[in-house]
Scaffold this active site. Structure first.
Site, PDB file in Angstrom:
ATOM      1  N   GLN A  77     -18.502-114.839  48.757  1.00 58.67           N
ATOM      2  CA  GLN A  77     -19.006-114.596  50.106  1.00 58.67           C
ATOM      3  C   GLN A  77     -18.982-113.098  50.403  1.00 58.67           C
ATOM      4  O   GLN A  77     -17.914-112.496  50.425  1.00 58.67           O
ATOM      5  CB  GLN A  77     -18.108-115.337  51.102  1.00 58.67           C
ATOM      6  CG  GLN A  77     -18.473-115.155  52.546  1.00 58.67           C
ATOM      7  CD  GLN A  77     -17.270-115.395  53.448  1.00 58.67           C
ATOM      8  OE1 GLN A  77     -16.236-114.739  53.311  1.00 58.67           O
ATOM      9  NE2 GLN A  77     -17.396-116.341  54.360  1.00 58.67           N
ATOM     10  N   GLY A  78     -20.147-112.499  50.605  1.00 59.13           N
ATOM     11  CA  GLY A  78     -20.214-111.061  50.861  1.00 59.13           C
ATOM     12  C   GLY A  78     -20.309-110.762  52.345  1.00 59.13           C
ATOM     13  O   GLY A  78     -21.389-110.484  52.870  1.00 59.13           O
ATOM     14  N   TYR A  79     -19.179-110.845  53.018  1.00 62.46           N
ATOM     15  CA  TYR A  79     -19.161-110.558  54.452  1.00 62.46           C
ATOM     16  C   TYR A  79     -18.395-109.258  54.742  1.00 62.46           C
ATOM     17  O   TYR A  79     -18.978-108.275  55.147  1.00 62.46           O
ATOM     18  CB  TYR A  79     -18.494-111.711  55.229  1.00 62.46           C
ATOM     19  CG  TYR A  79     -19.382-112.934  55.456  1.00 62.46           C
ATOM     20  CD1 TYR A  79     -20.651-113.032  54.904  1.00 62.46           C
ATOM     21  CD2 TYR A  79     -18.928-113.991  56.242  1.00 62.46           C
ATOM     22  CE1 TYR A  79     -21.441-114.153  55.110  1.00 62.46           C
ATOM     23  CE2 TYR A  79     -19.718-115.118  56.455  1.00 62.46           C
ATOM     24  CZ  TYR A  79     -20.974-115.195  55.897  1.00 62.46           C
ATOM     25  OH  TYR A  79     -21.749-116.301  56.105  1.00 62.46           O
ATOM     26  N   SER A  80     -17.087-109.259  54.530  1.00 62.97           N
ATOM     27  CA  SER A  80     -16.257-108.119  54.942  1.00 62.97           C
ATOM     28  C   SER A  80     -16.643-106.837  54.213  1.00 62.97           C
ATOM     29  O   SER A  80     -17.064-106.867  53.056  1.00 62.97           O
ATOM     30  CB  SER A  80     -14.782-108.410  54.649  1.00 62.97           C
ATOM     31  OG  SER A  80     -14.331-109.494  55.411  1.00 62.97           O
ATOM     32  N   SER A 120     -13.355-112.857  47.688  1.00 61.15           N
ATOM     33  CA  SER A 120     -12.552-113.741  46.838  1.00 61.15           C
ATOM     34  C   SER A 120     -13.364-114.198  45.631  1.00 61.15           C
ATOM     35  O   SER A 120     -14.514-114.608  45.775  1.00 61.15           O
ATOM     36  CB  SER A 120     -12.086-114.961  47.623  1.00 61.15           C
ATOM     37  OG  SER A 120     -11.196-114.545  48.619  1.00 61.15           O
ATOM     38  N   GLU A 147     -18.806-127.762  60.489  1.00 67.31           N
ATOM     39  CA  GLU A 147     -17.378-127.513  60.341  1.00 67.31           C
ATOM     40  C   GLU A 147     -16.608-128.809  60.117  1.00 67.31           C
ATOM     41  O   GLU A 147     -15.513-128.784  59.612  1.00 67.31           O
ATOM     42  CB  GLU A 147     -16.801-126.665  61.483  1.00 67.31           C
ATOM     43  CG  GLU A 147     -16.851-127.272  62.855  1.00 67.31           C
ATOM     44  CD  GLU A 147     -16.547-126.219  63.938  1.00 67.31           C
ATOM     45  OE1 GLU A 147     -15.999-125.160  63.610  1.00 67.31           O
ATOM     46  OE2 GLU A 147     -16.867-126.495  65.094  1.00 67.31           O
TER      47      GLU A 147
END
Lengths: 410, 357
Positions: free
Chosen positions: A125-128, A160, A243
């Site tokens: 996941q490329g968010y932060s 991660s 969710e």
């Protein structure tokens, strides 16, 4: 209240047990295959048996059976108990797949969902970013459109499992003129693209699960855009509609507590097993109170969701992460107290994973650090407190930059 | 599987909530509190008319034949309103007679208990904080009781007293029996007076079944539910106060330090709702879980409520430290819930034994 699962689920449980016995571990020539291929085979069979990817349409490689959170909890429990590899890359199955189902093109769904479900594709996941943590909407990595490609330059961090990921889904700034969340697009990036450099970060417990990812003019085909340009923020929130797929159970808390009891029986305080110390017994019993709350609160959430009464338990869902983080930290602190001098044990490389393994001193020391990490990862505890304050108690919202739609990362 | 309330239970809780809001608003609680906690017969009559008094009494004796969870839902609302009523002891007495009495004993006492005309209570603990029945010293000889019970809720208002002895044995004493004396006990919670009961050869009748453990467990769950009601209400009162109170030109709820303190209070108490629901359900349906679940609920939730009450005082600033602020009433009610029928640590000792630590 009726806590009996009923014959239907008892039969399902028996069927899952039978399936696990017959299908894991693999036998004969299949047992000689590389581990990852064995896991893919197992998951493919579990989907065919209707046990995994249950709510995903058949056209996209799923089992396509009516949603039933209780059945899913039973299946999870039994496959966990059998040690079967039913959990594929969670970023893929729990985040990307729901997002594509909601916002992806037909071609994207057909191309990416089936191999993701069985674990042929691992995702990260490329968010932060270094400058965009809780304030995710301020991220700066740019994706500039050039003909049929975007060209990405920038950096992601705390990614991660990026070192083993085949693909990344992430948010990138495509609209230079739009501020904050208005200028972001949701892109799928092949991690083997030229210009990508993945550098694992060494964590405080010695493990290396998360990474920095550098992008130097990385070309991404325009068809890898999910949803519309500039609407990536909205696309990334589509996951939230699913969710219910993220509802955890508190089974890990129970396992940790049993391990803690075993530890208290093993270690000696003043020449006697610590478990005989009245003070230790009271502290353990106090912990069990916290765990019982977590266990029954998640039972209640599961039950409400299964009955489409999600709204009734929304406050409980919003509190679940902070609560479970707090409980996990209390348990690992107790473990360190019980360990005494052994609380200095350096975790070995195979003791640093998230998995609940044999509770050796090194693993407890690692878990005590991981427990602090859970207060940071996936929406920090302070951000959780903002959310609880605002959405459960109705307190005023935190100040936002002017004209901003993007809130804090949850 | 259904971990939740039925429509009837939601309606019951709604009914009690609106009764409390209408008949026992904060000014009524304050008045009782300032008057030293006198029993308010009109309030009890109103609650009884709603069916609260006879909730777990079988229907043939005029009760509603419901379960402990229903009773606990009422307890939550009474805790949330800090309602001054002899509910706890009465409810425990009803459990004792409904589960333990012979047919003739039931006929004799249950109808009047169910209507609320006869108020019941239970003497469990003995002086010195003794809660373990094996250590009880009360004695039953030739039809008479000798000994003492401490911390008996609303003993003076009660017409019927159930006395717990060793081995789960229970004895019924009626008001005015010779040799029965009560002494007031100093108790900061003026919504529910506590008394010491002295038994000097008091004529008593033993219940047919020794169901003492179940009576205690019912009491533990009801105290947990009451404490939850207190704690939950305190968090909401504190949030409302923080939204209204202005400093530095804005509501203090806008300051993250305050917001986070309130969020921590909510996470302290709110997730425990499912624990007392479970313990109440286990009481009637899961005998192997009953005893430990009740102890966990009592130990954990009354501690959480006490913690929230301390934080609520702080959240209200100087006002929170005053007699005029309702926080002090809940603070003291939570303290009662924590101490009566045994402290959290006493129950944690039991949990450790019951859990096979």
């Amino acid at each position: 209240m009726d806590l009996r699962l009923g014959a239907h689920y008892d039969e399902l449980r028996e069927r899952v047990r039978e399936f696990a016995r017959a299908n894991w571990p693999l036998r004969g020539a299949e047992a000689e295959l590389p581990r990852r291929e064995q896991e893919i085979l197992f998951r493919r069979r579990a989907i065919e048996a209707g046990l995994l990817a249950r709510t995903v349409p058949r056209a996209y490689g799923g089992a396509e059976v009516p949603t039933d959170p209780i059945a899913e909890a039973v299946i999870r429990q039994e496959l966990d108990a059998a040690g079967a590899p039913h959990r594929a890359s969670p970023q893929g199955t729990h985040m990307l797949v729901p997002t594509l189902l909601e916002e992806g093109s037909e071609a994207q769904k057909r191309h990416y969902i089936p191999p993701t479900l069985v674990g042929e594709i691992y995702w990260c996941q490329g968010y932060s970013e270094p400058g965009a943590g809780s304030d995710l909407a301020s991220l700066q990595s740019r994706a500039v459109a050039h003909g049929d490609h975007f060209v990405i330059t920038g950096q992601k961090i705390w990614t991660s499992n990026a070192f083993e990921a085949d693909m990344m889904f992430g948010l990138f700034r495509t609209e230079a003129d739009e501020p904050r969340s208005g200028g972001l697009s949701y892109l799928l990036v092949d991690m083997k693209s030229p210009g990508i450099d993945v550098r694992p970060l060494r964590q405080m417990n010695g493990g290396e699960e998360f990474c920095e990812v550098f992008f130097d003019e990385v070309r991404v085909p325009i068809e890898n855009l999910v949803g519309r340009r500039g609407e990536g923020w909205k696309v990334s929130k589509a996951t939230l509609k699913h969710e219910r797929m993220l509802i955890g159970d508190a089974s890990y808390a129970r396992i940790h507590f049993q391990n803690l009891l075993d530890l208290a029986r093993r270690v000696r305080h003043g020449g006697r097993p610590a478990i005989e110390d009245p003070g230790i017994r009271r502290r353990l019993a106090e912990l069990e109170g916290w765990i019982a709350c977590q266990v029954h609160a998640s039972q209640r959430i599961l039950s409400a969701v299964a009955r489409n009464e999600d709204l009734e338990v929304l406050p409980d869902m919003l509190m679940a992460k902070l609560n479970s983080t707090n409980v996990f930290q209390r348990m690992t602190r107790m473990a360190l107290d019980l360990l005494g001098e052994e609380a200095l044990t350096e975790p070995s490389p195979d003791e640093t994973g998230m998995a609940v393994g044999t509770p050796t001193p090194g693993r407890w020391v690692s878990q005590a650090m991981v427990a602090i990490g859970t207060a940071i990862a996936g929406g920090t505890s302070n951000i959780q407190r903002n959310i609880i304050g605002e959405r459960v108690l109705g307190l005023p919202r935190d100040p936002r930059p002017p004209g901003s739609a993007g809130g804090a990362r949850t | 599987m259904h971990f939740g309330l039925t429509e009837e239970q939601k309606l019951l809780q709604e009914t009690v909530r609106s009764f409390v809001a209408g008949e026992c608003p904060p000014q009524v609680v304050r008045a009782v509190f300032d008057a030293g906690g006198a029993h308010d017969p009109a309030l009890w009559k109103g609650l009884s008319e709603l069916g609260v008094a006879g909730m777990v009494v079988p229907e043939v004796y005029g009760g509603a034949g419901l379960e402990l969870l229903d009773l606990a839902l009422v307890a939550e609302e009474l805790g949330a309103g800090a309602v001054p009523a002899p509910f706890l002891g009465h409810a425990m007495a009803c459990v004792a007679l409904s589960l333990g009495a012979s047919e003739s004993q039931r006929e004799r006492w249950l109808p009047a208990l169910a209507s609320g005309e006869l108020v019941g209570t239970v003497g469990w603990s003995e002086p010195g904080g003794v809660i373990d029945p094996e250590a009880f010293t009360v004695e039953f000889r030739e039809g008479a009781l000798f000994g003492a019970k401490s911390l008996v809720p609303n003993a003076s208002a009660a017409g019927l007293l159930v006395v717990a002895g060793p081995d789960g044995r229970l004895f019924v004493v009626e008001r005015g029996a010779p040799g029965l004396r009560t002494e007031a006990v100093s108790n900061i919670d003026r919504t529910r007076p506590l008394e010491k009961v002295i038994l000097e050869g008091v004529p008593a009748e033993e219940l047919e079944q020794p169901v003492g453990d179940r009576v205690r467990d019912a009491g533990l769950v009801l105290l947990a539910a009451d404490a939850f009601g207190c704690g939950h209400r305190l968090v909401r009162m504190s949030a409302e106060y923080a939204k209204a109170r202005q400093q530095f030109g804005r509501p203090i709820a806008e300051f993250q330090a305050v917001k986070h303190q309130l969020a921590n209070m909510a996470v302290e108490i709110d997730p425990s709702r499912a624990l007392w629901w479970f313990a109440a359900h286990a009481f009637d349906h899961m005998p192997e879980e009953r005893e430990k679940a009740a102890a966990l609920a009592k130990a954990h939730i009354t501690d959480r409520a006490a913690r929230v009450a301390r934080d609520a005082v702080e959240a209200h600033g100087g006002l929170g430290f005053t007699w005029e602020c309702d926080v002090q009433i809940y603070f003291k009610r939570a303290a009662f819930d924590r101490v009566v029928l045994g402290t959290p640590d006493q129950h944690r000792d039991r949990i450790a034994d019951l859990g096979g630590y």
